[in-house]
Motif scaffolding. Structure first.
Motif, PDB file in Angstrom:
ATOM      1  N   LEU A   1      -3.673 -11.224  -5.558  1.00 33.90           N
ATOM      2  CA  LEU A   1      -4.563 -11.082  -4.091  1.00 33.90           C
ATOM      3  C   LEU A   1      -4.620  -9.772  -3.591  1.00 33.90           C
ATOM      4  O   LEU A   1      -5.773  -9.270  -3.002  1.00 33.90           O
ATOM      5  CB  LEU A   1      -4.261 -12.131  -3.133  1.00 33.90           C
ATOM      6  N   MET A   2      -3.635  -9.059  -3.792  1.00 34.18           N
ATOM      7  CA  MET A   2      -3.696  -7.533  -3.540  1.00 34.18           C
ATOM      8  C   MET A   2      -4.773  -6.734  -3.944  1.00 34.18           C
ATOM      9  O   MET A   2      -4.805  -5.589  -3.355  1.00 34.18           O
ATOM     10  CB  MET A   2      -2.321  -6.849  -3.629  1.00 34.18           C
ATOM     11  N   HIS A   3      -5.326  -7.096  -4.828  1.00 28.09           N
ATOM     12  CA  HIS A   3      -6.541  -6.514  -5.420  1.00 28.09           C
ATOM     13  C   HIS A   3      -7.443  -5.999  -4.269  1.00 28.09           C
ATOM     14  O   HIS A   3      -8.350  -5.197  -4.488  1.00 28.09           O
ATOM     15  CB  HIS A   3      -7.300  -7.219  -6.528  1.00 28.09           C
ATOM     16  N   MET A   4      -7.494  -6.751  -3.031  1.00 33.12           N
ATOM     17  CA  MET A   4      -8.116  -6.531  -1.797  1.00 33.12           C
ATOM     18  C   MET A   4      -7.854  -4.873  -1.572  1.00 33.12           C
ATOM     19  O   MET A   4      -8.718  -4.283  -1.448  1.00 33.12           O
ATOM     20  CB  MET A   4      -8.147  -7.576  -0.828  1.00 33.12           C
ATOM     21  N   GLY A   5      -6.766  -4.778  -1.529  1.00 36.96           N
ATOM     22  CA  GLY A   5      -6.383  -3.497  -1.017  1.00 36.96           C
ATOM     23  C   GLY A   5      -6.422  -2.409  -2.127  1.00 36.96           C
ATOM     24  O   GLY A   5      -6.577  -1.171  -2.156  1.00 36.96           O
ATOM     25  N   GLY A   6      -6.086  -3.057  -3.511  1.00 40.29           N
ATOM     26  CA  GLY A   6      -5.804  -2.197  -4.538  1.00 40.29           C
ATOM     27  C   GLY A   6      -7.060  -1.595  -5.008  1.00 40.29           C
ATOM     28  O   GLY A   6      -7.063  -0.190  -5.463  1.00 40.29           O
ATOM     29  N   ILE A   7      -8.358  -2.364  -4.687  1.00 45.74           N
ATOM     30  CA  ILE A   7      -9.551  -1.736  -5.556  1.00 45.74           C
ATOM     31  C   ILE A   7      -9.894  -0.324  -4.714  1.00 45.74           C
ATOM     32  O   ILE A   7     -10.267   0.673  -5.477  1.00 45.74           O
ATOM     33  CB  ILE A   7     -10.344  -2.577  -5.157  1.00 45.74           C
ATOM     34  N   PHE A   8      -9.319  -0.105  -3.516  1.00 51.06           N
ATOM     35  CA  PHE A   8      -9.632   1.055  -2.756  1.00 51.06           C
ATOM     36  C   PHE A   8      -8.772   2.161  -3.396  1.00 51.06           C
ATOM     37  O   PHE A   8      -9.221   3.298  -3.448  1.00 51.06           O
ATOM     38  CB  PHE A   8      -9.263   0.883  -1.351  1.00 51.06           C
ATOM     39  N   MET A   9      -7.768   1.990  -4.143  1.00 53.35           N
ATOM     40  CA  MET A   9      -6.840   2.915  -4.711  1.00 53.35           C
ATOM     41  C   MET A   9      -7.006   3.282  -6.213  1.00 53.35           C
ATOM     42  O   MET A   9      -6.173   3.970  -6.774  1.00 53.35           O
ATOM     43  CB  MET A   9      -5.365   2.627  -4.178  1.00 53.35           C
ATOM     44  N   SER A  10      -7.913   2.679  -6.708  1.00 52.95           N
ATOM     45  CA  SER A  10      -8.095   2.497  -8.218  1.00 52.95           C
ATOM     46  C   SER A  10      -8.469   3.986  -8.562  1.00 52.95           C
ATOM     47  O   SER A  10      -9.442   4.388  -8.294  1.00 52.95           O
ATOM     48  CB  SER A  10      -8.990   1.543  -8.662  1.00 52.95           C
TER      49      SER A  10
ATOM     50  N   ILE B   1       0.788  -1.023  -0.055  1.00 50.56           N
ATOM     51  CA  ILE B   1      -0.053   0.013   0.065  1.00 50.56           C
ATOM     52  C   ILE B   1       0.791   1.221  -0.032  1.00 50.56           C
ATOM     53  O   ILE B   1       0.627   2.326  -0.665  1.00 50.56           O
ATOM     54  CB  ILE B   1      -0.831   0.105   1.220  1.00 50.56           C
ATOM     55  N   VAL B   2       1.904   1.302   0.886  1.00 51.72           N
ATOM     56  CA  VAL B   2       2.816   2.378   0.970  1.00 51.72           C
ATOM     57  C   VAL B   2       3.487   2.747  -0.521  1.00 51.72           C
ATOM     58  O   VAL B   2       3.583   3.736  -1.103  1.00 51.72           O
ATOM     59  CB  VAL B   2       3.852   2.231   2.023  1.00 51.72           C
ATOM     60  N   ARG B   3       3.915   1.491  -1.033  1.00 57.18           N
ATOM     61  CA  ARG B   3       4.528   1.492  -2.370  1.00 57.18           C
ATOM     62  C   ARG B   3       3.567   2.276  -3.385  1.00 57.18           C
ATOM     63  O   ARG B   3       3.886   3.064  -4.015  1.00 57.18           O
ATOM     64  CB  ARG B   3       4.866   0.201  -2.957  1.00 57.18           C
ATOM     65  N   TRP B   4       2.410   1.756  -3.345  1.00 49.54           N
ATOM     66  CA  TRP B   4       1.392   2.468  -4.298  1.00 49.54           C
ATOM     67  C   TRP B   4       1.319   3.984  -3.986  1.00 49.54           C
ATOM     68  O   TRP B   4       0.978   4.568  -4.795  1.00 49.54           O
ATOM     69  CB  TRP B   4       0.013   1.624  -4.065  1.00 49.54           C
ATOM     70  N   ALA B   5       1.072   4.243  -2.520  1.00 52.77           N
ATOM     71  CA  ALA B   5       0.752   5.594  -2.133  1.00 52.77           C
ATOM     72  C   ALA B   5       2.108   6.380  -2.694  1.00 52.77           C
ATOM     73  O   ALA B   5       1.666   7.643  -2.738  1.00 52.77           O
ATOM     74  CB  ALA B   5       0.565   5.436  -0.607  1.00 52.77           C
ATOM     75  N   SER B   6       3.080   5.775  -2.612  1.00 48.10           N
ATOM     76  CA  SER B   6       4.187   6.589  -2.993  1.00 48.10           C
ATOM     77  C   SER B   6       4.222   7.200  -4.404  1.00 48.10           C
ATOM     78  O   SER B   6       4.918   8.103  -4.820  1.00 48.10           O
ATOM     79  CB  SER B   6       5.616   5.967  -2.568  1.00 48.10           C
ATOM     80  N   SER B   7       3.496   6.537  -5.295  1.00 48.28           N
ATOM     81  CA  SER B   7       3.506   6.705  -6.697  1.00 48.28           C
ATOM     82  C   SER B   7       2.125   7.995  -6.720  1.00 48.28           C
ATOM     83  O   SER B   7       1.261   7.802  -5.835  1.00 48.28           O
ATOM     84  CB  SER B   7       2.960   5.839  -7.580  1.00 48.28           C
ATOM     85  N   ALA B   8       2.429   9.104  -7.508  1.00 48.70           N
ATOM     86  CA  ALA B   8       1.507  10.210  -7.519  1.00 48.70           C
ATOM     87  C   ALA B   8       0.293   9.903  -8.276  1.00 48.70           C
ATOM     88  O   ALA B   8       0.234   8.924  -9.140  1.00 48.70           O
ATOM     89  CB  ALA B   8       2.323  11.287  -8.314  1.00 48.70           C
TER      90      ALA B   8
END
Lengths: 399, 128, 332, 550, 256
Positions: free
Chosen positions: C274-283, C50-57
């Motif tokens: 399986l991380m789509h569980m967290g990813g969907i919130f950040m789409s 999540i942090v890695r995704w969050a670090s992308s703008a």
């Protein structure tokens, strides 16, 4: 397709939410019944089956009556029914689901209902009734999804569906026959011990079901853009007419057999229904209402001038429907228990919770019919949507 | 834009939910307590090996009920006791284990098991 | 081929706890070390991802609109399909996460003679997906009877509903049947549909097999003779959550298999799809409002670019513009 | 159509949705004629300061890549993963459920499995896995990881230029994965090593220099507008005013350049001119910002910004209050979703208010640019226009939602409202082909070239098929749209699949129906087609003449 | 543990998987009981003979009813609607209401008749049960109830021509005055009736009602056994059965 049920006008949503509210209230009463037991109904040791089972019986008839549009359309290629067969099938699906719900609310241990399949008992008519009703439900769901889906896509339905539809015709007859067998084979209950119970059920079903379908079609003509045309309605009216005549004829035969033989066990029930027994006359006003409505309906149906009068037709259909509903939904089941096997007259009156649960199940049916018809009509609408006028100017404008 | 705030809140919610058992255990403080069963009032051995009994008594009782009710087969030959006993929850099981509350319920409550036996079958202790 | 490979992986994974506990007697490893490691991998990995995704703008607001925008008050806007504010976004996300809104929309294209293309609804994937995910959640929540003492309030309610029908003994939970049916369907679908077979990777099959194995080992433990003593199981679980791990003697091998598969799932989770569980919130196409022209969105890495300014442009075309009598900033 | 293409039946008959190969790992692509685009000429790249300008062709064995091409691309990918969460996320969370597979018009029209959105993304994802994830490094093919090779690059070129960035797949994806994002990044990466196509780079270079895609110089633009004014006068008898670069005007009007150079766009232009005259709008055209379209979107985020900068700069220079935008698809994607972020804030402009109805366009209060459909529908709603629907009675229109207004903006009902107000015979196409589920014309995102015709016809097949359905059932004879690319590329598409259906703009219909003060009675529509009543009257007159002659 | 455990687990597992099959744990099956062996040797047919005259000799006596209801935890609702009856007294006319002739012996017709499940040879109730929750036990003719399986559809109540079956309209427990812990109560939503005290029979006891009747008005026994009391009683005296015309063949006889 089902998405169409999730989009609608204010009027549509008001109606849907009204039904949901009714269902919710009924569900609360059901929870009460679930926790306290069927004791909160008017049922008793003497009248063990009542309102719920009576509605099951009546609605099996409504479900079976879909065959009255399916059969002419598919077996006799009667094209005028093309537009309403799907409506008949959807009405059948809704009715069967209502039937099943009435069984569920009537049993004392709903959490054990799967015992019906875990311990199948071919000797029991209730087992067979479950089988035929489930089968009929599946048949109609498959048929309506496949045919309506094909219509929506603008393609011919797949070939395999036709034998399925043809198969559904005798199956429809079977559901009401088996439902009649629930009652007709019981030595304990002479009122139901009659060989014409199944034919009588079918006759009344083929009057009440199409009458309801006519009412629904007329209602849709009024409140939607969906216009069926006069011919299928007239044909349905003819079906109602004949079915109603046969039904009344059968009832008269029952009267004759009971009263001419003068066997007390048979006479007593009819006496209770129409005249009261041992001072108990709680069914009498209902049954005479039914008689009056049926006679009125017969007159209206038999005289051609009245039969095809679209102003009077709704009244006639209401009379047919209510008349038969009283006959089957109140009279037939309760009277089987009065007098009881010990010759006692014990009255039965549905209680408020029982009526609310019944209304809620009818609301489920109404909701299903609403949703299904909405889907069907929107699909139909798509096919003809926004087609303001046929185009004579087609050639103009193209270079 | 990174929406860092929202993501941190989301992550915290996730971690709080994921750690539910831990803080629930800390808050409840009842982590290590095992259910303590009342010793049987009589006898040393159960009708089968007691470890096996612990794991499989529900199958045994389920089989018993069908055998007794439907097959009129009411007697059970116990290897461990080397005797024949009646297949009966209330008479046999609760004959030795004196109390449902201090025996059956201990584990059942611990594991949130709610058997429907007691809808009909009677705990003799309750009516003494 | 990739399905077979995934199956092989599962078989290998199955053998590990069997050999580990039955032959080598490493009960402590399988009962304590591996679960702790798995949970640690799961939590740390999850947060890391999540942090890695969050670090992308999120440089632009690229909402996919699936309905009418909010423009005029007299045109009904679709607040859930083209949400115009945060509440709409929350609603849209809720529909997406809880009911799989987008999959519900699914259609199937069908090319017929003519040529004629037709589209029909296709709800099987939606239905199986929804059944699977909800069953999984309910099963997970039901398992809190092992992880919490006393069992939390929702456990008994869920058990009562899930086991409403008295079928079998112990009562068969509907979600147990549903999850097996749904995952099996999702697997067969991958095999049966040539398009899906073509796009499916070994890891896709692996995830399905893993979940199916977890369900199967759990079901075998509950309903058949491969019993585990659940008092022991709870003792182990409570030991783990209270950081005083104990390994009861009598837990059967099936339990270790079940636990090991679950551990593999948890450990594998952050490193897989399986991380789509967290990813969907950040789409970004789903979690932003369609109010682009109303509210400014800032790109954190926006940098100046070389443009062709008006002055440069007028300089280049001044003569022709003058000849055409067009207005100019500078006459010369 | 330079080359003879096989018949529609043959083309459609050859489509098979069953993949022929077992796996997709082999990147080899056959560059079959009609399915790819010419490479960008060196001079345009040089003009735009883009890397690796050279003469090359996709069919060449050697693409003349820089020595360190692989490092450049991987480094570019690394940078973009940090810059775009969409990219990072979409690389990670796809579960390959396949819901997107048959949603792509290129897949439906070609059956090429790599045109399934999921696989198009996998082309990039496989490289990402190999170089950016642990699992990919360890497990390789098992988790779908692939080495970046020249063949993979060629495969990228082939398939990332077979995506029109229409976002239809994104509607159906449970996680909202948008292939447009993937394609955009894929193209950006290829740009880094000089792989790009002529039909994007040339318009971009033209637009950068002159202000429009065709490279028409300012006086040519002015001529063109003047010509339209003349033509409108001929039809309506009214001479309208069409100011250019007028300082102090209230509104700057920006339309795609095709509107004044190409047909049938041109009739839409006549519609705008008639409308603006009739309501007495104080507006101006700009010769500098004369292009609403922005092919930079199809090139790179940077190029999009470079081209887009002109609009705000010109609005500022001219001192207008706000900006009005014409009928265009991808132009509106840029304006709605990117412009303010790229080149804003436009704090020198005022919040848009319609000078005619005093309606505040609150949804545009920050970007300060209003879509002409929002503007016109508001006029109609407030009864500011007198419309004679019967003047469109010879048209039986249906409406093609252009991808970008529908799926990147939510502009769905406004154009329908205008059409219904202007036409009697409006018919919708089947529901799975319109609104948010609309199908692309098959030629968007810079793919509308002649050399790519086969692929365009395939990609446009679903749209054409839906049109054919209403053409045959309801007699639809014109497909209306609000996109310049649509107007350019739908005519040949329909000519191939559905002969007998024209393409037009919504403001063309409005221009037809608009009853203007003064002027002469109309006998033809903006295209010069006789109106229905008039046509009949003329025929009768002719008959009379004939009989009189006799 | 060892073999014992494995054997049990294996078979038990199969049992659970084959829910519908109803297999039993053969590995641990108990040795045959003496009663079971007798059953295999020849079937029995239990019957009850009610001597109406003797019964009438004690007016208002309810010993049998009380004994039965106490033993079987039959609740007392004190209202006709929810009533549960295993054995009860009703008027002769109700019990035999097809016997219309007027001038029967008054001592018989004016007194009450003792009613209970007839354990018919040809029971209509078991025929209609959709789950086999009620069935006729082949070995001794008792019409059994399985309260674990009954779904509460009440079809059997409808089919019984004698009104012998009762349904638990409400939770019976609060209405049981004195609970006999040896016998289960029922739960709401299931049907119940007299079982000829099959549990007592299994233990070699007489039915509770028979034991309770001080007048000896109730005679119970095996009709297949020529030496049995019931056979003798039926031979000596004239007896009637309820609704013989239905062909249900009741096994409760009334001596008149």
């Amino acid at each position: 397709m089902i998405e169409n049920a999730l989009r609608g006008s204010k009027r549509y949503w008001t109606w849907v939410f009204f039904l949901l509210a009714v269902i919710f209230v009924g569900f609360l009463f059901y929870l009460k019944q679930y926790h306290e037991g069927l004791g909160i109904t008017g049922l008793s040791r003497d009248v063990t089956w009542g309102f719920y089972i009576a509605q099951l019986t009546f609605l099996v008839g409504v479900a079976a009556s879909a065959v009255m549009v399916v059969l002419p359309y598919y077996l006799h290629n009667y094209k005028a029914f093309g537009k309403i067969t799907i409506l008949g099938e959807f009405l059948a699906i809704s009715s069967v689901i209502m039937c099943m719900l009435f069984v569920v609310v009537d049993i004392g241990q709903p959490s054990r209902m799967f015992n019906l399949f875990l311990h199948p008992s071919p000797n029991s008519m209730l087992f067979w009734d479950t089988v035929v009703l489930s089968g009929y439900l599946i048949l109609n769901i498959v048929i309506s999804i496949v045919t309506l889906g094909a219509e929506r896509k603008g393609i011919a339905p797949p070939g395999w569906i036709r034998p399925v539809i043809v198969f559904s015709i005798p199956w429809a007859v079977s559901i009401h026959t088996v439902t009649a067998f629930l009652y007709a084979g019981l030595g304990a209950r002479p009122f139901w011990m009659t060989a014409i119970l199944a034919p009588r059920f079918l006759a009344s079903a083929f009057a009440a079901g199409p009458a309801l379908l006519i009412l629904l079609v007329l209602l849709m003509r009024k409140i939607t853009k969906f216009h069926v045309g006069d011919e299928p309605i007239k044909k349905l009216t003819v079906i109602v007419t004949y079915a109603m005549i046969i039904n009344v004829f059968f009832v008269l035969m029952e009267f004759f057999t009971a009263f001419y033989s003068a066997m007390p066990e048979h006479v007593a029930h009819f006496k209770y229904m129409y005249f009261g027994l041992d001072g108990n006359a709680n069914l009498v006003p209902w049954m005479w209402t039914s008689v009056v409505l049926s006679i009125f309906a017969l007159v209206m149906l038999i005289v051609p001038k009245f039969r095809y009068n679209f102003k009077l037709l709704p009244v006639t259909c209401v009379a047919v429907f209510i008349g038969l509903w009283i006959d089957k939904g109140i009279g037939l089941i309760i009277t089987g228990f009065v007098p009881s096997v010990l010759g006692e007259v014990v009255s039965y009156k549905p209680t408020f919770p029982e009526i609310m649960i019944t209304i809620a199940i009818y609301a489920v049916g109404a909701l299903l019919v609403t949703v299904f018809y909405k889907v069907a009509l929107t699909v139909r609408g798509e096919v003809t949507y926004d087609r303001v006028r046929p185009l004579e100017t087609k050639a103009v404008g193209t270079k | 834009m990174h929406n860092t705030g929202k993501i941190i809140i989301g992550l915290l919610i996730f971690l709080v939910i994921a750690a539910f058992p831990i803080w629930y255990a800390v808050a409840g403080g009842k982590t290590g307590e095992m259910p303590v069963l009342e010793k049987a009032a009589r006898g040393e051995n159960c009708i089968i090996d007691s470890v096996l009994m612990k794991e499989t008594h529900m199958f045994l009782l389920d089989d018993w009920r069908d055998e007794v009710v439907r097959e009129d087969d009411r007697w059970y030959r116990s290897m461990t006791l080397d005797s024949t006993i009646e297949k009966s929850l209330t008479r046999t099981c609760l004959g030795c284990h004196a109390s449902k509350a201090n025996f059956c319920d201990r584990c059942h409550d611990y594991l949130a098991v709610v058997p429907y036996c007691w809808d009909c079958h009677v705990d003799p202790k309750e009516f003494e | 081929m990739s399905a077979l490979f995934a199956l092989l992986m599962i078989i290998v994974l199955l053998l590990i706890p069997i050999i580990g506990t039955e032959v080598l007697g490493l009960n402590y490893v399988f009962g304590v070390v591996i679960p702790y490691a798995a949970i640690a991998m799961f939590l740390i990995g999850f947060v890391y991802r999540i942090v890695r995704w969050a670090s992308s703008a999120v440089p632009f607001k690229i909402t996919t609109t699936c309905g009418q925008q909010k423009s005029h008050p007299w045109i009904k806007s679709s607040s859930l399909e083209a949400p115009h504010n945060t509440w709409g976004v929350i609603g849209r996300m809720a529909l997406e996460v809880l009911f799989f809104r987008s999959l519900f929309r699914n259609t199937k294209a069908d090319l017929r003679e003519g040529p004629k293309l037709v589209y029909g609804p296709s709800k099987w994937l939606w239905a199986a997906g929804l059944v699977f995910h909800w069953s999984f959640l309910i099963i997970l929540l039901r398992h809190f009877r092992f992880f919490a003492e006393p069992a939390p309030f929702f456990v008994s309610g869920l058990q009562a509903l899930d086991g409403f029908f008295q079928i079998g003994l112990p009562i068969i939970y509907l979600t147990n049947v549903a999850i097996v049916a749904a995952v099996t369907f999702l697997f067969l679908r991958r095999l049966y549909d040539p398009k899906l077979r073509y796009i499916s990777l070994g890891s896709d099959y692996f995830a399905l097999f893993l979940i199916l194995s977890i369900a199967a080992s759990g079901i075998l433990m509950r309903y058949t003779g491969f019993r585990a003593d659940i008092v022991d199981v709870k003792q182990l679980a409570m030991g783990l959550v209270s950081f005083h791990p104990v390994v009861p003697e009598t837990i059967g091998v099936m339990f270790y298999i079940h636990l090991f598969f679950v551990a593999v799932l948890f450990g594998y989770f952050p490193f897989s799809k399986l991380m789509h569980m967290g990813g969907i919130f950040m789409s970004p196409t789903r979690n932003m409002a369609n109010n682009n022209r109303e509210e400014r969105h800032v790109n954190p890495w926006n940098y100046p670019v070389k443009t062709h300014t008006y002055e440069e442009w007028e300089d280049e075309f001044r003569d022709v513009m003058k000849a055409a009598g067009m207005p100019l900033e500078k006459e010369k | 159509m330079a080359e003879k293409i096989i018949s529609p039946e043959e083309l459609a008959g050859g489509i098979d949705y069953k993949p022929k190969k077992k796996t997709w790992f082999d990147p080899t692509v056959e560059f079959r004629r009609g399915t790819w685009n010419y490479a960008a000429p060196a001079k345009n790249l040089e003009y735009l300061d883009l890397p690796n300008p050279r003469k090359w062709s996709p069919t060449d064995e050697d693409w003349k890549l820089p020595e360190n091409w692989k490092e450049i691309i991987l480094e570019g990918l690394r940078v973009r993963i940090k810059r775009f969460r969409s990219l990072q996320l979409f690389m990670d969370i796809c579960v390959r459920c396949g819901a997107c597979a048959d949603k792509c018009h290129f897949f439906i029209g070609s059956g090429d499995p790599k045109n399934m959105p999921v696989l198009r993304a996998e082309l990039l994802r496989s490289v990402y896995r190999k170089d950016f994830t642990m699992a990919g490094k360890l497990m390789g093919k098992m988790v779908g990881a692939r080495e970046l090779t020249v063949d993979v690059l060629k495969e990228w070129f082939y398939y990332f230029y077979q995506c029109t960035e229409c976002r239809r797949c994104s509607v159906f994806c449970p996680y909202g994965i948008d292939t447009a994002e993937i394609t955009m990044i894929g193209r950006e990466l290829m740009n880094l090593v000089g792989i790009n196509i002529e039909w994007i780079c040339t318009p971009v270079a033209n637009c950068f220099r002159t202000g429009n895609h065709l490279g028409i110089q300012p006086h040519g633009f002015a001529d063109s507008i003047e010509f339209a004014v003349d033509e409108l006068e001929e039809i309506t008898g009214i001479r309208v005013d069409a100011p250019i670069n007028k300082k102090g005007a209230e509104i700057l009007f920006v339309a795609p350049s095709a509107d004044y150079f190409a047909s049938p766009h041109y009739y839409t232009l006549l519609g705008y001119l008639a409308l603006f005259h009739e309501i007495g709008l104080d507006y101006t055209w700009s010769a500098y910002a004369s292009e609403g379209g922005n092919f930079g979107l199809f090139h790179s985020h940077e190029m999009m910004k470079r081209l887009n900068a002109k609009i705000y700069a010109e609005a500022k220079r001219l001192g207008v209050k706000w900006i009005l935008g014409g009928e265009c698809g991808h132009m509106w994607r840029v304006i709605h979703q990117y412009m303010d972020t790229l080149n804003g804030p436009a704090d020198f402009l005022e919040e848009p208010v319609s000078p005619i109805t005093a309606t505040k366009f609150e949804n545009a209060r920050n970007t300060k640019m209003v879509h002409i459909m929002e503007f016109t529908s508001d006029l109609i709603r407030n009864n500011k226009l007198k419309l004679d629907k019967s003047r469109n009675d010879h048209w039986h229109p249906t409406f093609h939602d252009s991808c970008n207004p529908a799926r990147a903006m939510g502009l769905i009902e406004e154009p329908r409202y205008v059409i219904r107000a202007c036409c009697n015979n409006f018919t919708e196409m089947p529901e799975n082909t319109i609104k948010e589920q609309t199908f692309c014309c098959g030629s968007g995102a810079g793919l509308g070239t002649d050399e790519n015709l086969e692929m365009r016809l395939r990609g446009g097949f679903p749209r054409a098929n839906a049109t054919k359905f209403v053409h045959e059932r309801d007699g639809v004879n014109i497909l209306l749209c609000i996109c310049a690319i649509d107007k350019a590329t739908l005519p040949p598409l329909l000519e191939y699949w559905v002969p007998g259906v024209e393409v037009g703009g919504v403001h063309e219909m409005l221009g037809n129906a608009l009853v203007m003060k003064g002027g002469k009675p109309r006998t033809t529509d903006l295209r010069g087609e006789p109106l229905v009543g008039v046509a009949q009257a003329e025929e009768e007159k002719k008959e009379q003449e004939v009989s009189e002659d006799a | 543990m060892g073999i014992d455990r494995r054997g049990f687990m294996k078979v038990s597992g199969l049992t659970i998987l084959g829910i519908a099959g109803g297999a039993s744990i053969d590995g641990l099956a108990s040795p045959q009981t003496p009663r079971k062996k007798a059953a295999e040797a020849g079937t029995r047919r239990y019957a009850m003979v009610v001597d109406l005259k003797k019964c009438h000799s004690q007016e208002g006596c309810r010993d049998c009813v009380q004994a039965c209801h106490l033993y079987h935890n039959v609740p007392d609702f004190d209202n006709r609607k929810d009533e549960i009856k295993w054995i009860w007294k009703d008027s002769f006319h109700h019990a035999f209401h097809s016997m219309e002739h007027e001038h029967l012996e008054e001592s018989i017709t004016e007194g009450p008749a003792l009613l209970l499940c007839n354990h018919c040879d040809n029971p209509p109730c078991t025929r209609v049960c959709p789950t086999k929750a009620t069935w006729k036990r082949e070995e001794d003719g008792i019409v059994m109830m399985d309260w674990h399986r009954c779904i509460g559809c009440r079809y059997c109540v409808v089919a019984c021509p004698y009104g012998s079956r009762s349904f638990n309209w409400r939770d019976p427990r609060p209405h049981i005055k004195e609970v006999n812990p040896d016998f289960p109560t029922r739960t709401r939503g299931v049907v119940e009736k007299c079982t000829f005290c099959e549990l007592r029979l299994a233990k070699g006891q007489k039915p509770a009602c028979v034991e309770a009747c001080k007048e000896g008005a109730l005679i119970f026994g095996d009709l297949e056994d020529p030496e049995s009391e019931v056979r003798k009683a039926l031979q000596d005296r004239f007896s009637i059965r309820r609704k013989p015309e239905l062909g249900t063949e009741p096994e409760v006889y009334y001596l008149v």
